[in-house]
Design an enzyme around this catalytic site. Structure first.
Site, short mmCIF file in Angstrom:
data_model
loop_
_atom_site.label_atom_id
_atom_site.label_comp_id
_atom_site.label_asym_id
_atom_site.label_seq_id
_atom_site.Cartn_x
_atom_site.Cartn_y
_atom_site.Cartn_z
N CYS A 172 -19.11 10.01 52.92
CA CYS A 172 -19.54 8.95 53.84
C CYS A 172 -20.10 7.77 53.05
O CYS A 172 -19.79 6.61 53.35
CB CYS A 172 -20.63 9.46 54.79
N CYS A 220 -23.93 13.06 53.18
CA CYS A 220 -22.48 13.21 53.01
C CYS A 220 -21.98 12.28 51.91
O CYS A 220 -21.93 11.07 52.10
CB CYS A 220 -21.81 12.90 54.35
#
Length: 106
Positions: A32, A29
């Site tokens: 993230c 991600c």
């Protein structure tokens, strides 16, 4: 900073002596990874007030399902074993700080 697993969740989060801010994240991600340094700094800044930990989305499906996490990064704030607030994809370190302060003051 804790790495929280299904096995450690009860002790690390539910029985913690301080509020616990948990980051649900994944290596794949990009957002993230981008917000991770801000999350780490917030963890250092609030070390007297709360505990910070991360739960890997790919490695802990039971926890992902238990809390209905469908978008990452999602931050959950626990106090006394209960979720007292959540924020999805916070935009900045300031946004994480504001979420913590507002949630803990309720």
């Amino acid at each position: 900073m804790l790495t929280i697993t299904t096995n450690s969740f009860e002790n690390d989060v539910l029985h913690a002596d301080k509020p616990v801010l948990v980051d649900f994240w994944a290596q794949w991600c990009p957002y993230c990874r981008r917000i991770a340094p801000a999350f780490d700094k917030v963890g250092e800044q609030f070390a007297d007030t709360l505990i910070t930990g991360k739960i890997n989305y790919d490695e802990e499906p039971q926890l992902i399902q238990r809390f209905g996490i469908d978008t990452i990064p999602t931050l959950l704030l626990f106090k006394n074993g209960e979720v007292i607030g959540s924020v999805v994809a916070p935009g900045s370190k300031a946004a994480i700080e504001a979420f913590i302060k507002e949630t803990l003051e309720q």
